[in-house]
Design a protein around this motif. Structure first.
Motif, PDB file in Angstrom:
ATOM      1  N   CYS A   1      76.314 -48.836 -83.887  1.00 37.32           N
ATOM      2  CA  CYS A   1      76.760 -50.195 -83.571  1.00 37.32           C
ATOM      3  C   CYS A   1      78.203 -50.243 -83.080  1.00 37.32           C
ATOM      4  CB  CYS A   1      76.585 -51.117 -84.770  1.00 37.32           C
ATOM      5  SG  CYS A   1      77.728 -50.781 -86.116  1.00 37.32           S
TER       6      CYS A   1
ATOM      7  N   MET B   1      69.896 -51.255 -88.103  1.00 41.24           N
ATOM      8  CA  MET B   1      71.247 -51.767 -88.359  1.00 41.24           C
ATOM      9  C   MET B   1      71.210 -52.892 -89.371  1.00 41.24           C
ATOM     10  SD  MET B   1      72.956 -51.945 -84.633  1.00 41.24           S
ATOM     11  CE  MET B   1      72.650 -50.644 -83.446  1.00 41.24           C
ATOM     12  N   ALA B   2      72.220 -52.898 -90.256  1.00 41.81           N
ATOM     13  CA  ALA B   2      72.305 -53.978 -91.224  1.00 41.81           C
ATOM     14  C   ALA B   2      73.425 -54.937 -90.863  1.00 41.81           C
ATOM     15  CB  ALA B   2      72.513 -53.411 -92.620  1.00 41.81           C
ATOM     16  N   CYS B   3      74.652 -54.397 -90.695  1.00 45.71           N
ATOM     17  CA  CYS B   3      75.778 -55.306 -90.431  1.00 45.71           C
ATOM     18  C   CYS B   3      76.026 -55.498 -88.940  1.00 45.71           C
ATOM     19  CB  CYS B   3      77.043 -54.808 -91.134  1.00 45.71           C
ATOM     20  SG  CYS B   3      77.784 -53.367 -90.354  1.00 45.71           S
ATOM     21  N   GLY B   4      75.891 -54.436 -88.168  1.00 46.04           N
ATOM     22  CA  GLY B   4      76.111 -54.521 -86.724  1.00 46.04           C
ATOM     23  C   GLY B   4      77.571 -54.489 -86.312  1.00 46.04           C
TER      24      GLY B   4
ATOM     25  N   GLY C   1      79.992 -52.223 -87.831  1.00 49.18           N
ATOM     26  CA  GLY C   1      80.703 -50.999 -88.226  1.00 49.18           C
ATOM     27  C   GLY C   1      81.051 -50.867 -89.689  1.00 49.18           C
ATOM     28  N   ALA C   2      80.580 -51.780 -90.536  1.00 49.13           N
ATOM     29  CA  ALA C   2      81.018 -51.779 -91.923  1.00 49.13           C
ATOM     30  C   ALA C   2      80.090 -51.068 -92.909  1.00 49.13           C
ATOM     31  CB  ALA C   2      81.222 -53.217 -92.382  1.00 49.13           C
ATOM     32  N   CYS C   3      78.795 -51.055 -92.640  1.00 49.27           N
ATOM     33  CA  CYS C   3      77.860 -50.594 -93.684  1.00 49.27           C
ATOM     34  C   CYS C   3      77.465 -49.124 -93.553  1.00 49.27           C
ATOM     35  CB  CYS C   3      76.606 -51.465 -93.672  1.00 49.27           C
ATOM     36  SG  CYS C   3      75.505 -51.123 -92.271  1.00 49.27           S
ATOM     37  N   LEU C   4      77.748 -48.488 -92.449  1.00 46.72           N
ATOM     38  CA  LEU C   4      77.381 -47.094 -92.157  1.00 46.72           C
ATOM     39  C   LEU C   4      75.865 -46.885 -92.186  1.00 46.72           C
ATOM     40  CD1 LEU C   4      80.150 -45.148 -94.152  1.00 46.72           C
ATOM     41  CD2 LEU C   4      80.252 -46.130 -91.871  1.00 46.72           C
ATOM     42  N   GLY C   5      75.145 -47.940 -91.948  1.00 45.29           N
ATOM     43  CA  GLY C   5      73.685 -47.848 -91.985  1.00 45.29           C
ATOM     44  C   GLY C   5      73.070 -47.372 -90.675  1.00 45.29           C
ATOM     45  N   CYS C   6      73.900 -47.080 -89.682  1.00 48.31           N
ATOM     46  CA  CYS C   6      73.342 -46.743 -88.370  1.00 48.31           C
ATOM     47  C   CYS C   6      73.894 -45.415 -87.856  1.00 48.31           C
ATOM     48  CB  CYS C   6      73.666 -47.856 -87.381  1.00 48.31           C
ATOM     49  SG  CYS C   6      75.444 -48.085 -87.169  1.00 48.31           S
TER      50      CYS C   6
ATOM     51  N   ARG D   1      78.755 -44.188 -85.570  1.00 48.34           N
ATOM     52  CA  ARG D   1      78.006 -45.418 -85.849  1.00 48.34           C
ATOM     53  C   ARG D   1      77.436 -45.941 -84.532  1.00 48.34           C
ATOM     54  NH1 ARG D   1      83.209 -48.122 -88.312  1.00 48.34           N
ATOM     55  NH2 ARG D   1      83.899 -46.986 -86.483  1.00 48.34           N
TER      56      ARG D   1
HETATM   57 FE1  FES Z   1      76.541 -51.369 -90.223  1.00 50.48          FE
HETATM   58 FE2  FES Z   1      76.427 -49.954 -87.945  1.00 50.48          FE
HETATM   59  S1  FES Z   1      75.021 -51.407 -88.691  1.00 50.48           S
HETATM   60  S2  FES Z   1      77.848 -49.750 -89.551  1.00 50.48           S
END
Ligand code: FES
Length: 253
Positions: free
Chosen positions: A240, A218-221, A223-228, A238
């Motif tokens: 997170c 996770m990058a943002c945690g 819900g904003a970055c879609l990294g998870c 997501r």
């Molecule tokens: Fe960024 Fe889930 S960590 S959307």
């Protein structure tokens, strides 16, 4: 609901050469976390927002939050160097939580996955058949504490240095096969993806409810970055925001 706050480190001690227990104190008050939720913690003495990492809540009491973590990679190494008195930025508690069991239940923890499951064991004391596995006995952290709040504990290690030598999931399968009423118990799990994938195979067709906590990068945690993103039967989700706890049957492994 989660909030952003600053917290002071009150302890960051080694449990053994790989694992540490971090205690932070927030004031004036925290939102009480539920079992399975997590926090994004600033892991270094810098305001770089990328220096936040997700950590499952291990325990809390009043305004003290505790996190169990393994030193693995740059982020946790940096966190391990912080000292009592340092102030870090925190977001949380984040995500959904484990639905509370009505009676006894099965918990399957792989390695550091015990950190996520411990609050559930503690809240529903002496109701869990805990299956706890790791590579070796040194990695079975908080074993005594977890055993003290469980109804029964089953241990497996890859090298046989504690408990059964072999796969933890084999023990779960034997437990389910040994007595049909065991198939009435809900299962909660957190650990490596291969372990949870195998668990998903084992419970398939038994009609067992199983909740898995995923530990995606996770990058943002928030819900904003879609990294998870994780693939589920009802599309991409997501971890997170819609997780970290999912019905295991929903997950496309
Ligand atoms: Fe960024 Fe889930 S960590 S959307």
């Amino acid at each position: 609901m989660c909030r952003y706050f600053k917290a002071q480190i009150t302890g960051n001690s080694f449990l053994n050469s790989h694992f540490k227990l971090l205690s932070i104190t927030a004031s004036p008050e925290i939102i009480i976390p539920k079992p399975g939720q997590f926090y994004m913690l600033q892991v270094g003495n810098s305001y770089d927002p990328l220096l936040k990492r997700p950590f499952s809540i291990y325990s809390h009491e009043d305004n003290v939050l505790k996190f169990l973590y393994r030193i693995r990679g740059k982020g946790t190494l940096s966190l391990s160097q912080l000292k009592a008195g340092d102030v870090i930025r925190v977001i949380g508690p984040i995500g959904n939580s484990y639905p509370g069991p009505e009676g006894d239940f099965i918990a399957v923890a792989g390695g550091i996955g015990i950190a996520s499951l411990f609050p559930l064991l503690e809240r529903y004391k002496n109701r869990a058949y805990l299956f706890y596995g790791a590579r070796n006995r040194d990695e079975l952290v908080m074993l005594d504490e977890a055993g003290a709040v469980s109804k029964e504990i089953f241990i497996a290690t890859d090298d046989g240095s504690n408990g059964r030598k072999g796969l933890l999931t084999e023990m779960v399968e034997e437990f389910l096969d040994s007595y049909k009423d065991n198939n009435e118990l809900p299962v909660y799990t957190c650990g490596p993806a291969p372990m949870m994938r195998e668990l998903s195979r084992i419970i398939e067709g038994r009609g067992i409810k199983c909740y898995a906590s995923l530990e995606e990068h996770m990058a943002c945690g928030v819900g904003a970055c879609l990294g998870c993103i994780v693939k589920t039967a009802s599309g991409q989700k997501r971890v997170c925001k819609e997780g970290p706890v999912f019905d295991i049957e929903e997950i496309v492994w």
